[in-house]
Write a protein that holds these residues in place. Structure first.
Motif, short mmCIF file in Angstrom:
data_model
loop_
_atom_site.label_atom_id
_atom_site.label_comp_id
_atom_site.label_asym_id
_atom_site.label_seq_id
_atom_site.Cartn_x
_atom_site.Cartn_y
_atom_site.Cartn_z
N LEU A 142 0.87 -1.17 0.00
CA LEU A 142 0.00 0.00 0.00
C LEU A 142 0.90 1.23 0.00
O LEU A 142 1.51 1.56 1.02
N ALA A 143 1.04 1.87 -1.17
CA ALA A 143 1.85 3.10 -1.30
C ALA A 143 0.93 4.28 -1.02
O ALA A 143 0.11 4.66 -1.84
N LEU A 144 1.08 4.85 0.15
CA LEU A 144 0.13 5.82 0.70
C LEU A 144 0.49 7.25 0.33
O LEU A 144 1.67 7.62 0.30
N ASP A 145 -0.53 8.06 0.06
CA ASP A 145 -0.38 9.51 0.07
C ASP A 145 -0.56 9.99 1.50
O ASP A 145 -1.62 9.78 2.10
N GLN A 146 0.45 10.65 2.06
CA GLN A 146 0.29 11.23 3.39
C GLN A 146 -0.85 12.25 3.39
O GLN A 146 -1.21 12.79 2.35
N THR A 147 -1.36 12.55 4.55
CA THR A 147 -2.37 13.61 4.66
C THR A 147 -1.82 14.90 4.06
O THR A 147 -0.67 15.28 4.28
N GLY A 148 -2.68 15.57 3.27
CA GLY A 148 -2.27 16.83 2.65
C GLY A 148 -1.33 16.67 1.48
O GLY A 148 -0.83 17.67 0.96
N HIS A 149 -1.07 15.46 1.04
CA HIS A 149 -0.20 15.20 -0.10
C HIS A 149 -0.97 14.40 -1.15
O HIS A 149 -1.86 13.62 -0.81
N GLY A 150 -0.58 14.59 -2.41
CA GLY A 150 -1.25 13.83 -3.46
C GLY A 150 -2.74 14.05 -3.42
O GLY A 150 -3.23 15.18 -3.45
N TYR A 151 -3.48 12.95 -3.29
CA TYR A 151 -4.94 13.02 -3.30
C TYR A 151 -5.55 12.74 -1.93
O TYR A 151 -6.75 12.51 -1.83
N SER A 152 -4.74 12.74 -0.88
CA SER A 152 -5.26 12.62 0.48
C SER A 152 -5.64 14.00 0.99
O SER A 152 -4.96 14.99 0.73
N PHE A 164 0.57 16.91 7.81
CA PHE A 164 0.99 16.62 9.18
C PHE A 164 -0.15 16.11 10.06
O PHE A 164 0.07 15.74 11.20
N GLY A 165 -1.39 16.12 9.53
CA GLY A 165 -2.52 15.69 10.35
C GLY A 165 -2.58 14.18 10.53
O GLY A 165 -2.10 13.41 9.70
N ASN A 166 -3.19 13.77 11.62
CA ASN A 166 -3.47 12.35 11.89
C ASN A 166 -2.22 11.47 11.79
O ASN A 166 -2.23 10.40 11.17
N GLY A 167 -1.14 11.93 12.40
CA GLY A 167 0.10 11.14 12.35
C GLY A 167 0.61 10.97 10.94
O GLY A 167 1.16 9.91 10.60
N PHE A 168 0.45 12.02 10.11
CA PHE A 168 0.84 12.02 8.69
C PHE A 168 0.07 10.98 7.88
O PHE A 168 0.41 10.70 6.74
N GLY A 169 -0.95 10.38 8.46
CA GLY A 169 -1.73 9.35 7.77
C GLY A 169 -1.24 7.94 7.99
O GLY A 169 -1.88 6.98 7.54
N GLY A 170 -0.12 7.79 8.69
CA GLY A 170 0.46 6.47 8.89
C GLY A 170 -0.46 5.48 9.60
O GLY A 170 -0.68 4.36 9.12
N ASN A 206 1.93 -10.68 9.24
CA ASN A 206 3.19 -10.39 8.55
C ASN A 206 3.08 -9.08 7.79
O ASN A 206 2.97 -9.06 6.56
N ILE A 207 3.07 -7.99 8.54
CA ILE A 207 2.98 -6.67 7.95
C ILE A 207 4.24 -5.87 8.29
O ILE A 207 4.66 -5.82 9.46
N GLY A 208 4.83 -5.27 7.30
CA GLY A 208 5.99 -4.41 7.49
C GLY A 208 5.65 -2.96 7.20
O GLY A 208 4.71 -2.66 6.45
N LEU A 209 6.41 -2.05 7.78
CA LEU A 209 6.25 -0.62 7.56
C LEU A 209 7.53 -0.09 6.94
O LEU A 209 8.63 -0.40 7.43
N GLU A 210 7.41 0.67 5.86
CA GLU A 210 8.57 1.27 5.22
C GLU A 210 8.25 2.72 4.91
O GLU A 210 7.22 3.02 4.31
N GLY A 211 9.12 3.63 5.33
CA GLY A 211 8.86 5.04 5.09
C GLY A 211 10.14 5.80 4.84
O GLY A 211 11.17 5.54 5.47
N HIS A 212 10.06 6.76 3.92
CA HIS A 212 11.20 7.61 3.61
C HIS A 212 10.99 8.97 4.25
O HIS A 212 9.93 9.58 4.13
N SER A 213 12.01 9.47 4.96
CA SER A 213 11.98 10.81 5.55
C SER A 213 10.77 10.98 6.46
O SER A 213 10.60 10.25 7.43
N MET A 214 9.88 11.94 6.16
CA MET A 214 8.70 12.14 6.98
C MET A 214 7.80 10.92 6.96
O MET A 214 7.04 10.67 7.91
#
Length: 583
Positions: free
Chosen positions: A93-103, A108-114, A131-139
């Motif tokens: 699941l390649a997520l758009d953070q809150t306030g980014h892309g189409y989110s 910065f809201g809601n824990g950046f959407g994480g 078996n779920i992993g979390l991967e995030g770049h920078s913010m």
């Protein structure tokens, strides 16, 4: 005929690039990609791309990874990681953070959407929730750590790319939290002070913050496993030789993330981490981006041969530009004023106490707007001083300054620019519908605008239009290259001259910042974020230089090139930036 061939060549490049990107994204059509929307905290609509490998079904759930981009990026920025994870049998699941892309905003809201991304991923029946992993770049790494803190039992491993624990709301790292922590922190990472309290990327191994997260009081050894995967206390540091944004274009960084997930999650297919195809996605989208620009140039020239626009085709006005040493002074000022003012003007809104508002809702866009308007004012003042003190005696007219034609020409030039802009946008929409791709390379992204982003685009457009009109005045009326007899140079030469004037200063700025960084020192001027943003100015201003030269030579005025540049650049910036105001 040449314009028609340019148009056709551009279309073919768009098709070829989109096909290449699609083939890499889907691993030859074996991976399904869905554009998904779901409701997060407080009714916030979230956006993501869902990568579904063929082994993931309701009957045979697969391990999954939540991949989250960094600040002022979007879900597509993580494509390199998403592609390689999905090829190894992981649902991604390649997520758009809150306030980014189409989110929905605000950023910065809601824990950046994480947390919302992790919660949604766990609702999918094709996902093995053990078996779920979390991967995030920078913010996105902070978003991942926050998700781990909110749902401590709902993930198995985490990989931070150029990120950290204990920053900007993310919980502090300890020997036990987060579970099975992998860290990729590159040797030239510009954000080492922010992330791990180290002046350089290589120095993070000696920081108390990283050592605490690794459960040691000694220097962290790169590549050494700390703790136990079985106990959830595993830790490992990877240090590829690249920069913070370079993590997206680095096979070692992507391979490190793949390796970590293969060690800490169960159910992958064991494909070697070095077996990577994501590069074809980047190359394909770059080809499509180049094709779009070429097709827009050809399309615009073809429109100029139609009855409505034919009267825009005017002779190139005689040059009444700077000459002799004064011209070289003009060149130097054009090259260096934008970078001398770069940090100051972009930081000016913050210094003035401006916060995100309904009219200026994107902080980075507002900073760039201040830079553009400020440089426009400076350029206009210098142009007027030159005209009234030394060039008026040459009997220069507004036609010589590419301002001729009157209201009718200005209006039709705007309509022409709008038509070309709409055509380029149509190509992007078509590629998205058919291939689920946008046009981009690295962090330079040409994305479709949401309804809200289109409104924001209209709000910022007048300010950027002012800048590009003044820029056209300076380029065509003051700095236009000519032969020794005053006749026009070739179109290709003029394009190169304009591109050089617009981008050379940014090459100098980046060299001044990065040569010390790559030799073991911090960035001389600091300003990590705006330094990274400066990379985007080079390709975008290259496109502007091409638009400006091409349409000036086809119309004899500055209007079409300036209007098109303003529309294009405002589109790219607004669609690619974070929205900070909560509409």
């Amino acid at each position: 005929m040449k314009s028609r061939m340019l148009f056709i060549s551009g279309l073919l490049l768009v098709l070829l690039g989109s096909l290449l990107a699609w083939n890499a994204n889907t691993d030859g059509g074996t991976i399904e990609i869905k554009d998904v929307r779901f409701m997060g905290t407080n009714g916030t609509q979230m956006s993501a791309l869902l990568y579904i490998p063929p082994n993931a079904t309701a009957e045979t759930p697969a391990p999954a990874i939540l991949a989250i981009h960094g600040y002022i990026n979007s879900r597509e920025t993580q494509a390199g990681y998403a592609i390689e994870f999905a090829r190894r049998g992981y649902v991604v699941l390649a997520l758009d953070q809150t306030g980014h892309g189409y989110s929905d905003p605000p950023a910065f809201g809601n824990g950046f959407g994480g947390p919302d991304g992790l919660a949604y991923l766990r609702t999918l029946d094709i996902v093995d929730t053990d078996n779920i992993g979390l991967e995030g770049h920078s913010m996105g790494g902070w978003a991942s750590v926050i998700a781990a803190g909110v749902y401590p039992d709902d993930y198995k491993a985490i990989m931070l790319q150029g990120s950290s624990t204990g920053t900007f709301g993310a919980p502090d790292g300890t020997a036990e939290f987060p579970r099975n922590l992998g860290v990729v922190f590159s040797t030239w990472d510009e954000f080492s002070e922010l992330m791990w309290n180290s002046p350089t990327g290589t120095g993070v191994t000696e920081t108390e913050k990283l050592q605490t997260a690794f459960g040691t009081d000694e220097e962290v050894v790169v590549g050494q496993m700390y703790g136990s995967i079985e106990d959830g206390t595993a830790r490992q540091l990877y240090q590829p030789t690249t920069t913070h944004p370079g993590d997206h274009l680095n096979s070692e960084a992507i391979g490190d993330a793949v390796e970590w997930m293969s060690m800490t999650l169960e159910g992958g297919n064991g494909l070697d981490p070095s077996n990577q195809i994501w590069q074809m996605n980047e190359i394909g989208r770059l080809i499509a981006l180049v094709g779009m620009v070429l097709a827009m140039l050809g399309f615009g020239r073809m429109l100029l041969s139609t009855p409505y626009f034919i009267d825009l085709v005017r002779p190139i006005p005689a040059a009444k530009t700077m000459t002799g040493p004064a011209k070289w002074v003009g060149y130097l000022l054009t090259i260096f004023i934008p970078i001398v003012t770069y940090f100051w003007l972009q930081n000016l809104p913050t210094q003035l106490g401006m916060s995100a508002s309904a009219f200026f809702p994107q902080n980075i866009t507002t900073g760039i707007m201040f830079w553009a308007v400020g440089n426009g004012i400076i350029s206009l003042i210098l142009f007027l001083l030159w005209h009234f003190t030394s060039n008026r005696s040459s009997n220069a007219t507004i036609e010589n300054y590419a301002l001729g034609g009157g209201i009718s020409v200005i209006f039709k030039s705007f309509v022409l620019a709008l038509s070309i802009f709409a055509f380029g946008y149509f190509l992007l929409v078509l590629a998205g519908m058919i291939f689920t791709v946008d046009f981009r390379f690295w962090v330079v992204a040409i994305k479709q605008m949401s309804g809200l982003q289109f409104r924001i685009f209209l709000q910022y457009l007048p300010f950027f239009t002012f800048f590009f009109l003044v820029l056209g005045l300076a380029l065509h009326g003051q700095l236009r290259p000519t032969r020794s007899d005053g006749s026009p140079v070739g179109l290709g030469y003029e394009m190169l001259a304009y591109v050089g004037l617009l981008v050379l200063g940014f090459f100098v700025l980046l060299a001044v910042q990065y040569i010390p960084l790559m030799t073991g020192s911090p960035l001389p001027f600091g300003e990590s974020l705006l330094t990274v943003v400066a990379f985007q100015f080079i390709p975008l201003l290259t496109i502007v230089g091409a638009f400006m030269a091409w349409f000036f030579r086809k119309t004899g005025t500055l209007y079409t090139g300036a209007f098109l540049s303003a529309m294009f650049i405002t589109w790219v910036i607004v669609a690619g930036q974070a929205t900070h105001f909560a509409f």
